[in-house]
Design an enzyme around this catalytic site. Structure first.
Site, short mmCIF file in Angstrom:
data_model
loop_
_atom_site.label_atom_id
_atom_site.label_comp_id
_atom_site.label_asym_id
_atom_site.label_seq_id
_atom_site.Cartn_x
_atom_site.Cartn_y
_atom_site.Cartn_z
CB SER A 1 -11.96 -7.10 -14.16
OG SER A 1 -10.86 -7.48 -14.96
CG ASP B 1 -12.17 -15.50 -13.65
OD1 ASP B 1 -10.98 -15.22 -13.88
OD2 ASP B 1 -13.07 -14.64 -13.62
CG HIS C 1 -10.51 -11.62 -13.39
ND1 HIS C 1 -11.55 -12.17 -14.11
CD2 HIS C 1 -10.32 -10.37 -13.87
CE1 HIS C 1 -11.99 -11.27 -14.98
NE2 HIS C 1 -11.26 -10.17 -14.88
#
Ligand SMILES: *[C@@H]1O[C@H](CO)[C@@H](O)[C@H](O)[C@H]1NC(C)=O
Ligand SMILES: *[C@@H]1O[C@H](CO)[C@@H](O)[C@H](O)[C@H]1NC(C)=O
Ligand SMILES: *[C@@H]1O[C@H](CO)[C@@H](O)[C@H](O)[C@H]1NC(C)=O
Ligand SMILES: *[C@@H]1O[C@H](CO)[C@@H](O)[C@H](O)[C@H]1NC(C)=O
Ligand SMILES: *[C@@H]1O[C@H](CO)[C@@H](O)[C@H](O)[C@H]1NC(C)=O
Length: 387
Positions: free
Chosen positions: A41, A351, A354
């Protein structure tokens, strides 16, 4: 849904238009026709969201794209700033099947990807089925289709469009890597002790090296840019779930960062070995850990505040009792959807897992200079064997 796809396609094309500026030729600087990225990610530009379309809701993407873009951030990622710096369009996710061009490369990264085969994959568990071995096989397939074209009919006329890179562009491309964090995370959230997770680092790195050799061999590539793993112990998802873990002087979970540092130590040695094995290639190890950690040691210096607290989240010391985009009932009984903080541009964490676009830009600015590279090579010179 269809309308949304059209909108996002338009926005994607708009971004391409504004980011392909004139190419300023300098003999000193590398001229990459394409970028191929492997990762999780930290560099996923829409892979997981293409494979599992229900994944991201607003306020993801609010800061830059204006809607969820498949990135786990409010805006751009380090890989986006890398693409911009070479006047290349943002990388298309290999898994994106909607009107996608791969002329300037492809992004094989998906969120929740690991280097090694994960224990449990989405939807039956937390990890992506597209671990590094699979990402490599996707490159093999894309390469087998190099220079392939498709026919597009517009009214009466027919156009042949090339959608994949030219064969020679695989050789000239920049290959970037940012993966490993989830291999450690899988251990931490499994039933392993810190020492047990730590002891898996050599095997994880060995699997990375094997994939690297395969990618090197099949691509014919010469330029490789390898990010190490970040300070996982500074992220709310670790801090909230391991409240009793020892904290360091800036409040990060010390043993978790020590495992990340050991992983990086092993990775750095492995990359040095790869450099010996492939002397004609330019292989750069990039200490993203230190660039990210500076955000926790000197947040004010760089214009940030509360680096350990998620911008989009709710509750608890780290604003992570409820995740970004989730719903919760407040003390007064009101149902709320967890949204963004008011000033994401002064926040480090987006979040809970990240980084914000602002933090990603900060890290990009630091690492692109070469100050965090080994050997000390700036991004613009990532094609050069000497430095
Ligand atoms: C973790 O627990 C599972 C059962 O929940 C077990 O099958 C597995 O062997 C355990 N792993 C370790 C490393 O202890
Ligand atoms: C990880 O393993 C290395 C090598 O055995 C060791 O030096 C280091 O102290 C270990 N770190 C942790 C956190 O267990
Ligand atoms: C390298 O790739 C070629 C195909 O291009 C394959 O035939 C060969 O087995 C590969 N070599 C290694 C060492 O993986
Ligand atoms: C309930 O709390 C939320 C935030 O915690 C607040 O926005 C809202 O105004 C409150 N509603 C009432 C009726 O007090
Ligand atoms: C925590 O998240 C909420 C959104 O749920 C946001 O309004 C608030 O500003 C955040 N707190 C911090 C300190 O960033």
């Amino acid at each position: 849904m269809n309308k949304k796809c059209v909108v996002s396609l338009c926005i994607a094309l708009w971004c391409v238009t504004i980011t392909i500026g004139p190419v300023f030729g300098s003999e000193e600087e590398c001229d990459f026709p394409a970028i191929f990225n492997f990762g999780d990610s930290n560099s996923d530009t829409g892979g997981l969201a293409s494979a599992f379309p229900a994944f991201l809701n607003p306020p993801y993407g609010d800061t830059f794209f204006g809607e969820p873009s498949g990135r786990f951030s409010d805006g751009r990622l380090i890989i986006d700033f890398i693409a911009e710096s070479f006047q290349l369009p943002y990388l298309s996710a290999y898994l994106d099947s909607i009107g996608t061009s791969y002329i300037h490369g492809a992004n094989f990264a998906t969120s929740a990807s690991t280097i090694r085969l994960p224990n449990r994959i989405i939807p039956g568990g937390g990890f992506s089925p597209f671990f590094l071995d699979i990402q490599y096989t996707q490159l093999v397939r894309l390469k087998s289709k190099s220079s392939s074209t498709t026919t597009r009919k517009t009214g009466k006329s027919e156009k042949r469009l090339r959608l994949t890179p030219k064969e020679e562009d695989f050789k000239k491309a920049l290959y970037t890597f940012d993966i490993g964090q989830n291999d450690l995370g899988q251990g931490f959230f499994g039933n392993m002790s810190i020492q047990e997770v730590n002891a898996t680092a050599p095997d994880i790195v060995n699997t990375f090296s094997n994939n690297f050799k395969n990618i090197y061999n099949i691509s014919g590539g010469k330029s490789f840019w390898i990010h190490n793993t970040g300070p996982i112990g500074c992220l709310p998802y670790i801090l909230e779930n391991f409240q009793s873990a020892e904290r360091d002087e800036v409040g990060c979970a010390k043993p978790f960062n020590e495992v990340a540092q050991y992983f990086n130590h092993v990775l750095k040695q492995a990359v040095a070995q790869l450099r010996n094995d492939f002397p004609s290639a330019s292989i750069t190890y990039v200490d993203v850990y230190s660039a990210k950690y500076s955000l926790f040691t000197h947040p004010e210096k760089y214009g940030f505040e509360q680096p350990l607290v998620a911008c989009c989240g709710y509750g608890g010391k780290y604003n992570y009792s409820v995740g970004c985009g989730g719903t919760t009932t407040t003390v007064n009984g009101t149902q709320i959807t967890v949204g963004s903080c008011r000033r994401p541009f002064v926040k480090v964490n987006w979040d809970g897992i990240h980084y914000t676009e602002a933090a990603n830009k900060h890290v990009f600015d630091k690492i692109s200079t070469g100050a965090f590279s080994h050997p000390p090579r700036p991004l613009k010179r990532a094609c050069y064997n000497s430095y």
